[in-house]
Every structure is written in structure tokens, then in C-alpha cells.
Design a protein around this motif. Structure first.
Motif: not given
Length: 469
Positions: A87-98, A232-243
Motif C-alpha cells: 500500500t505504500s504507493a497508495l499512501w504516497g499518492d494520497a499525500a500528493d493529492r490530499f 507542508t504541501y501547498s494547495a497549488e501543488n496539490r492541484s497540479h497533482s490532480r491534473l
């Protein structure tokens, strides 16, 4: 403070990592306190059961099957890292998205609540599945590394990783000690006048109390994260992650095409190389960590040292002190003078030499015990210092191989492969040591598992030579 993304093979364009005149940025106290608590909790989660899991398995097995206890104990021990691998990849994706903070809070709370369930296990199957589920709920290490990448820059990142490794060392010392002390507490003389411990539940489930202690440590970490760790992860970066698709120019003539599921960067050679080096490094040390107590406890006639548990604990305590001194005092100074890839290779070669030097102490145990102890302590102190340097360097290389938008996912993939190596390592080291003992008539048989560990870390050093300096 959020560090800007790094590029290339772990270096910024025109940057000299070895610049010793660079002024170090102070580490933010609150986030580092949260990160330290996560790392301490991780060591407790993985290692607390080691002193009692063998006896737990023996309680589950009929007397005629006790010879299989070691195998089943190894399976239970491997379930946690195997769950992380899944599940590590899923947790990493969640951290980048949310975001990092909610992901860490959810993972810490989940693993804390699962811990007591392991103490209520009534069979090997339940114990193994509980550990598997606990590991699957825990993606904190990968997300924690992404947090460090977010809150540090090149002047203080080495110290940030050093603090984390020191905290893991403290957890790996106190976790097993507490687990062994609290296991089977209802039958121990020291707890006979404590009504809470003498209750029927602890007599029916003798390994529940250390699991409750693990739960408490996790809930304390959860509280620290909730209070001290901002996002620590900006909303702008999270929006880029969802593109669904985005091209990010790293500034080093390297374009990384982002996709919605964030798995694109595995195709990036820099990321794949960093993950390979991380996996080989983890494999080398899990083989060493599993084989070292076997060498110490085995009788001298099969190449061992014949030490008892207190003597082994003494050697580990000395290595723990050496790790703390090296990480807090020596490594930050060394890291400022040498580039990270160069330092990793030098540390890897040093570790390989320490692995191969260690069995020499067993040769002298029957001739000169003081000399044997001296050789043993030199070997463990050198290897633990090399381990601290190697893991600090590889964590920085993994972080620096990604940009800000996919740092969580990259760290998660690295953690997943390292967890897979740690899940396979106990089986490999056990088979190698058993083979060496069965063939004790062959000169140098005790070097077999340590040679494999040395080969793994030397392979990692060779692979790291592809990083530019």
C-alpha cells in the motif's frame, strides 16, 4: 519554509553540495517534532514484538511442532513490511493529492488502533493477518520523507534526516526492551502487586500489554502531529497533482510528464536508479540485522560467539551510542564537505568491510575473549556509522530525484521496494545462516550471510555511481 524542488541527479543546476561555507537554515521545531515522533513510532511498530514473537508462536503450536516456531515467527515478522509494500504507493499518492497532514494522521491512528488486536491474537493466522493489516495501514515513513523534503533546503536537509535516523535508533533500542519487559507480565514477579496487570485479561492474553504500550506510543504521535504539524504541501501543488497531464520543466533539460495516478515518474531513470539503490541498501542491512544476533548467540564450535542475551544487548547499546554520536555530530560535518553520491559510495564500501570483518571476532572468542570483544565492538560501531550515513544519503537522493508535485509518490515507491526487501531479508538470512551452520566443516562458512550483505551494499554503491556529482 518550503524548500524548492531539486533537479537532475540529486543536485541543483550549478549547486555545490560540498560547499561548507553555506549558512544552515534553522529547522522548524514543530514539524520536526512531529517527524521525529513518527520515526520513533515506526521503530516501535516494527521491532517491539521481536523479543516475544517466538514465545508467542510456541504458545500457539502443539509441542510436537515447536521446531517450526522459528519459521512462523519469521513469517509474522515479515508481514508488517509486506503490508507496507502493498500500500505504500497508495499512501504516497494520497499525500500528493490530499496533503501530508491528513495522510499522516489517518495512518498513525489506524496503526495505533490495530496494535491491541495483535495482542488478542489466538492463532498464528490471526497474528500474521493483523500484522499484515497494520503494515498496510502505515504509509507514514514515505510521507514523512516527503515532509522533510518540503520543510528543508540543501543547507539543513542532512541534519533533518540525521534527526530522523537517530529517533529510529532510539525506537529500535527502547521498543524491543519495552516489548520484552511487558510480555507475559502477569506471571512475572515484578508485576505481582499491580492489580491491573494481574487481571484475567492479561493472564489470558500474555502479550497484550506490550501491544497496548505500542498503541499509546502511536496515539501520542497522533496528538503531536495534530498539534505541531501544519500542512507542508501547498494547495497549488496539490492541484497540479490532480491534473490529468502536465509538463513540468525541472530546469535541467529534463521534462517529466505528470499523469493523474502519479506513476509516470517510475519511468524516469533517476527515480528508478534511486529506488534501486534504496532497495539494495535495505536488503543489505536487514540481512545483517537478522544474522548478527544469530552469530552472537551461536556456540563457538559453529563459528559463533556464544554470547548470552545481556551481552548481545550490551553490544547493541554500544552501537546505539555510536549511531547517536555519528548522526548528531559527525555526519552533518562530513556531509558539508562531500557530495551526497560520493559520501554514499564511501559509506557503502566501509559497511561492506565491516560486514566481512565481524565474523573474525568469533575466531578469537576461544583464544582471547577481550580481543574478540574489541573486534566485535569495532565492527558494530563502524557498520552502524556507515548505516547512518548510507540511509541519510539515499533518502536525500530519493527525495532529490523528484520534484515537489510528485515527491510523496516517489518516496512511497522507494519505501514500497525497501519494504519488499525487508520482507524478503529475514527468510534469506535465515536460510543462509542455517546453511552455514549445517556446513560448519567448511572453512569460513560463517562468512556466507555477511558476504551476501556485503555484495548487496557494494551493488548499491556501484549503482549510485550513475548519479552525477
Amino acid at each position: 519554509m518550503v524548500a524548492s524542488s531539486t533537479v537532475g541527479d540529486g543536485l541543483r543546476p550549478g549547486e555545490e553540495i560540498g560547499n561548507e561555507d553555506q549558512i544552515e537554515t534553522p529547522l522548524p521545531f514543530g514539524p520536526m517534532l512531529a517527524v521525529a515522533s513518527i520515526q520513533l513510532c515506526e521503530a516501535f511498530n516494527i521491532l517491539m514484538l521481536f523479543p516475544f514473537v517466538y514465545f508467542m508462536v510456541v504458545d500457539f503450536l502443539p509441542p510436537e511442532s515447536e521446531q517450526w516456531a522459528g519459521l512462523y515467527a519469521g513469517i509474522i515478522g515479515a508481514m508488517w513490511p509486506f503490508g507496507q509494500f502493498i500500500t505504500s504507493a497508495l499512501w504516497g499518492d494520497a499525500a500528493d493529492r490530499f496533503g501530508r497532514r491528513p495522510t499522516l494522521l489517518l495512518g498513525t491512528l489506524g496503526t495505533s488502533l490495530v496494535a491491541p488486536v495483535f495482542g488478542f491474537s489466538g492463532s498464528i493466522l490471526m497474528a500474521a493477518l493483523t500484522r499484515l493489516f497494520g503494515g498496510a495501514l502505515n504509509g507514514n515513513v514515505a510521507v514523512m520523507k516527503a515532509v522533510i523534503g518540503d520543510i528543508t533546503d540543501d543547507s539543513n536537509r542532512a541534519r533533518g534526516y540525521s534527526i530522523c535516523i537517530v529517533m529510529y535508533g532510539l525506537g529500535s533500542t527502547f521498543g524491543p526492551t519495552l516489548g520484552g519487559f511487558l510480555a507475559n507480565s502477569a506471571d512475572r514477579e515484578i508485576f505481582k502487586n499491580i492489580p491491573f496487570v494481574q487481571s484475567s485479561v492479561f493472564k489470558s492474553y500474555p502479550y497484550l500489554l506490550p501491544c497496548l504500550a505500542q498503541c499509546i506510543v502511536g496515539l501520542i504521535s497522533f496528538t503531536i502531529i495534530a498539534v505541531a504539524l501544519p500542512e507542508t504541501y501547498s494547495a497549488e501543488n496539490r492541484s497540479h497533482s490532480r491534473l490529468p497531464s502536465d509538463d513540468v520543466d525541472t530546469g535541467d533539460e529534463m521534462h517529466i510528464e505528470l499523469s493523474g495516478d502519479q506513476h509516470h515518474h517510475v519511468q524516469d531513470k533517476r527515480v528508478m536508479r534511486a529506488i534501486l539503490v534504496y532497495s539494495l541498501t535495505a536488503l543489505a542491512w536487514v540481512i545483517y540485522d537478522e544474522t548478527f544476533p544469530l552469530l552472537c548467540a551461536s556456540p563457538p564450535d559453529v563459528g559463533g560467539l556464544g554470547l548470552n542475551s545481556s551481552e548481545i544487548g550490551c553490544a547493541l547499546a554500544v552501537s546505539g551510542i555510536a549511531a547517536i554520536v555519528f548522526q548528531l555530530v559527525l555526519f552533518p560535518m562530513i556531509e558539508k564537505r562531500y557530495e551526497i553520491p560520493v559520501l554514499f559510495r564511501a559509506s557503502g564500501v566501509t559497511a561492506a568491510c565491516a560486514f566481512l570483518f565481524l565474523p573474525i571476532s568469533g575466531i578469537w572468542i576461544s583464544v582471547n575473549a577481550k580481543l574478540s570483544w574489541t573486534l566485535l565492538l569495532i565492527a558494530v560501531c563502524v557498520q552502524i556509522s556507515a548505516a547512518c550515513a548510507c540511509f541519510a544519503c539515499i533518502l536525500m537522493l530519493v527525495n532529490n530525484s523528484a520534484n515537489a508535485q510528485n515527491r510523496g509518490a516517489v518516496n512511497a515507491k522507494g519505501q514500497a521496494m525497501a519494504a519488499f526487501a525487508r520482507a524478503c531479508g529475514p527468510f534469506l538470512s535465515g536460510m543462509l545462516w542455517s546453511f552455514s551452520v549445517r556446513n560448519s566443516n567448511i572453512p569460513g562458512h560463517q562468512w556466507i550471510p555477511f558476504s551476501v550483505a556485503a555484495a548487496a551494499i557494494l551493488s548499491a554503491a556501484v549503482a549510485s555511481s550513475k548519479f552525477s556529482t
